[in-house]
Scaffold this active site. Structure first.
Site, PDB file in Angstrom:
ATOM      1  N   PHE A 312       0.820  -1.203   0.000  1.00 59.77           N
ATOM      2  CA  PHE A 312       0.000   0.000   0.000  1.00 59.77           C
ATOM      3  C   PHE A 312       0.858   1.259   0.000  1.00 59.77           C
ATOM      4  O   PHE A 312       1.865   1.343   0.709  1.00 59.77           O
ATOM      5  CB  PHE A 312      -0.896   0.044   1.246  1.00 59.77           C
ATOM      6  CG  PHE A 312      -1.828  -1.120   1.380  1.00 59.77           C
ATOM      7  CD1 PHE A 312      -3.081  -1.093   0.802  1.00 59.77           C
ATOM      8  CD2 PHE A 312      -1.448  -2.253   2.093  1.00 59.77           C
ATOM      9  CE1 PHE A 312      -3.951  -2.164   0.927  1.00 59.77           C
ATOM     10  CE2 PHE A 312      -2.307  -3.331   2.230  1.00 59.77           C
ATOM     11  CZ  PHE A 312      -3.557  -3.286   1.642  1.00 59.77           C
ATOM     12  N   ASP A 313       0.446   2.228  -0.789  1.00 60.82           N
ATOM     13  CA  ASP A 313       0.886   3.602  -0.579  1.00 60.82           C
ATOM     14  C   ASP A 313       0.142   4.103   0.665  1.00 60.82           C
ATOM     15  O   ASP A 313      -0.871   3.525   1.053  1.00 60.82           O
ATOM     16  CB  ASP A 313       0.526   4.438  -1.805  1.00 60.82           C
ATOM     17  CG  ASP A 313       0.836   5.908  -1.612  1.00 60.82           C
ATOM     18  OD1 ASP A 313       1.929   6.211  -1.106  1.00 60.82           O
ATOM     19  OD2 ASP A 313      -0.013   6.743  -1.967  1.00 60.82           O
ATOM     20  N   LYS A 314       0.647   5.156   1.313  1.00 59.07           N
ATOM     21  CA  LYS A 314      -0.035   5.658   2.515  1.00 59.07           C
ATOM     22  C   LYS A 314      -1.003   6.788   2.195  1.00 59.07           C
ATOM     23  O   LYS A 314      -2.213   6.637   2.332  1.00 59.07           O
ATOM     24  CB  LYS A 314       0.987   6.131   3.561  1.00 59.07           C
ATOM     25  CG  LYS A 314       0.316   6.653   4.854  1.00 59.07           C
ATOM     26  CD  LYS A 314       1.329   7.109   5.861  1.00 59.07           C
ATOM     27  CE  LYS A 314       1.999   8.403   5.449  1.00 59.07           C
ATOM     28  NZ  LYS A 314       1.040   9.549   5.363  1.00 59.07           N
ATOM     29  N   THR A 315      -0.474   7.923   1.753  1.00 58.33           N
ATOM     30  CA  THR A 315      -1.291   9.105   1.580  1.00 58.33           C
ATOM     31  C   THR A 315      -2.310   8.916   0.463  1.00 58.33           C
ATOM     32  O   THR A 315      -1.956   8.621  -0.677  1.00 58.33           O
ATOM     33  CB  THR A 315      -0.413  10.333   1.276  1.00 58.33           C
ATOM     34  OG1 THR A 315       0.560  10.463   2.308  1.00 58.33           O
ATOM     35  CG2 THR A 315      -1.254  11.586   1.199  1.00 58.33           C
TER      36      THR A 315
END
Length: 635
Positions: A312-315
């Site tokens: 996953f990317d966060k933002t």
């Protein structure tokens, strides 16, 4: 050619006429005791029903394919040679009737596409330069035109609202049935419905370039894209069908039983095997489309089902991607008054933290714009100073407080440290030299993430990884809150790609989930790229799966759906092979004959179709309302 088209257009009527003739033939035999009438009527029924079957067989042979219709055609000719008109009539009728039921049931699985295309607007009301309006064909609208949409109307273009306000139903784009408020400068999408209000929209995308048109194209292409199982079955059928023909010839050579050889041809048709995998694929993709989940074909569905590592990317993925006030620490003051003064001083600035505070205060319906500001000053790198309604107000960081000799109590210092540990940006507010508020401002973790990540684990995910460009403290805090197994922070886009490759080299099946824009290299590199967002051009082009809702509930549904679709395909293959084995054993044992075998054969086709149709109702309907809580994070 005209005759061929006529037969195709009247296939259902031919099936009905055949059924009536078969009934009439049996009435002739048993009610009128006329064997001649029985044979003549059933022979006529056989000829009528054989016409469309033989036409399909001929077209397939022209393409150098030995089809099921070819086997049935030979069987019908053979039945005529030995005078078994009842067998030929029943076999051809069952084959046509099976095709009719197959067509009807398959059309249900494609209902998502039909409903989408029916929603596509055909006309648009264009506002002319003199203010008048003209209704034109939607294909005649150009970028930059202003279109008017009234209550109950369908929005014909992608664009930006330039006048008016209202509520749109964006279910066709996002799968989310909740109405979305629209006002000036908001984006709208073609195909969505304006349920209330009126809008004037400047067209930014028209025709085939709109998001809605791309969704239709994507889902249509996806339903025609074959999975590994379908490709295997296609290759298998190329050899299996001729093999059945050879076996029937060998049976006749060794047994001299022409009827037995003909029966082998009929019962060896791999109908359920050929239809089983495609119908599962279509039903699974249709289920996703109804929920705003776009899967690019059977192969993507098959690969997705085998994913064990989610990256996953966060933002914007694990978090909402927009800063807001997540924590308010109030120290014994009138909170509305303190927040109002803070919002008033921050309204004098364009700083992102200030905008978040103003937005938060407006959401509380606190009035602050009428507060009188007598003096204000921006202190670079520290914050703002102002005199508001005869009060000296400071809003900024700890350096500003120290410079103005404002002391923090032990509790306030502890609260400040706790907020900084979460990665939140902090604004300290002092009124007349006394700290009144400490505000934590952060990106907000999506409220459903922790539970949905656990659901992913329950469905088979083994590794959950976060790759982010954010700082390590913030990334670790988010990971701890939602249950991520592995965290790598402060990464550039190319470094994320390297991590994805590293996981793949370790033997993991990797899905990368991002916003479809900044993370497009990683999305393209992963075994499955998943874009969470409103279907941007890059997301649709780069990813294998697009989640139009941008929700984790959609992600877990898609993962479960992929596994269920692949399992359903395997079930259908087992059913199909099992039926063929049963028929051949029954033929050898003597309790299966041509007509009864054909009945079982056609029934097996319907069984695999109805089994696949269970996928249409897989999963619960998407939730319209969610309780939003705020958990501090970020940027």
């Amino acid at each position: 050619m005209k005759f061929q088209k006529y037969v195709q257009d009247h296939n259902n009527q031919i099936t009905l006429i055949t059924a009536i003739l078969i009934v009439a033939g049996y009435l002739s035999k048993y009610a009128l005791n006329s064997l001649l009438g029985y044979n003549v009527i059933l022979a006529v029924a056989s000829v009528i029903a054989a016409v469309p079957i033989m036409m399909h067989a001929y077209q397939a042979l022209k393409a150098r394919v030995i089809s099921i219709e070819f086997l049935v055609s030979i069987a019908v000719i053979g039945a005529f040679i030995i005078g078994e008109y009842n067998e030929s009539a029943i076999v051809t009728f069952l084959f046509l009737f099976g095709s009719y039921l197959e067509e009807r049931t398959l059309s249900k699985t494609r209902q998502s596409i039909k409903s989408l295309t029916e929603m596509a607007p055909t006309t648009a009301t264009v506002v002319q330069a003199d203010g008048t309006t003209e209704e034109v064909d939607v294909d005649d609208v150009d970028e930059g035109d202003i279109v008017l949409v009234k209550t109950g109307g369908s929005i014909p273009v992608d664009g930006q609202v330039v006048e008016g306000h209202g509520y749109t139903d964006e279910a066709v784009v996002t799968g989310e049935s909740r109405e979305v408020g629209k006002q000036v400068q908001d984006s709208v999408y073609s195909g969505t419905m304006l349920s209330d209000g009126y809008l004037k929209i400047e067209a930014t995308k028209v025709g085939d370039d709109t998001t809605f048109a791309k969704i239709i194209e994507l889902v249509e292409d996806a339903q025609d894209t074959k999975s590994h199982a379908e490709k295997f079955i296609d290759r298998f059928s190329q050899y299996y069908t001729p093999a059945v023909l050879i076996i029937a010839i060998l049976v006749f050579i060794f047994s001299r039983d022409f009827k037995l050889a003909i029966t082998v041809l009929v019962l060896g048709c791999p109908g359920a095997l050929v239809i089983g995998a495609p119908v599962s694929n279509v039903a699974g993709i249709g289920n996703g489309a109804k929920r705003g989940i776009l899967v690019k074909g059977g192969e993507a569905m098959d690969t997705f089902s085998k994913i064990d590592t989610f990256v996953f990317d966060k933002t914007g993925t694990l978090t909402k991607g927009n800063t807001s006030v997540s924590t308010v620490k109030n120290y014994g003051t009138d909170l509305p008054a303190a927040l109002s003064m803070t919002a008033r001083i921050e309204s004098l600035s364009d700083h992102p933290l200030g905008r978040a505070i103003v937005s938060y205060t407006e959401g509380k319906n606190y009035v602050f714009n009428d507060l009188e500001v007598e003096d204000n000053q921006t202190v670079k790198g520290q914050g703002m100073v102002a005199q508001i309604d005869n009060h000296d107000v400071l809003a900024g960081n700890q350096k500003l407080m120290q410079a103005r000799d404002v002391k923090l109590s032990a509790q306030q210092s502890q609260d400040l440290s706790d907020l900084q540990a979460t990665g939140s940006s902090v604004v300290i507010v002092a009124v007349d030299g006394v700290v009144t508020l400490i505000l934590g401002i952060s990106d907000i973790i999506r409220p459903e993430v922790a539970q949905q990540l656990q659901d992913l684990r329950d469905k088979g995910a083994k590794h959950l990884v976060m790759l982010t460009g954010d700082n390590q403290a913030t990334a670790q805090y988010v990971a701890d809150q939602v249950g991520i197994d592995e965290v790598h922070a402060e990464l550039m886009p190319e470094q994320k790609v390297e991590f994805v490759k590293k996981f793949q080299q370790a033997g993991r099946r990797v899905a990368f989930i991002g916003d479809g824009i900044n993370d497009s290299p990683s999305i393209a590199t992963a075994d499955i790229g998943i874009a969470m967002g409103s279907g941007t051009d890059v997301a649709i082009e780069t990813s294998d799966v697009v989640l139009m809702q941008s929700s984790f509930e959609a992600l877990t549904h898609a993962y479960g759906l992929a596994k269920k679709t692949v399992l359903n395909t395997k079930e259908n293959i087992v059913i199909a092979i099992g039926v063929v084995a049963f028929l051949l054993i029954g033929l050898i044992a003597g309790f299966i004959y041509m007509a009864s075998g054909m009945f079982v054969h056609e029934a097996s086709i319907l069984v695999v179709i109805f089994n696949a149709m269970r996928l249409i109702s897989y999963g619960k309907a998407p939730k319209n309302d969610q309780v939003v809580t705020t958990t501090p994070v970020l940027k």
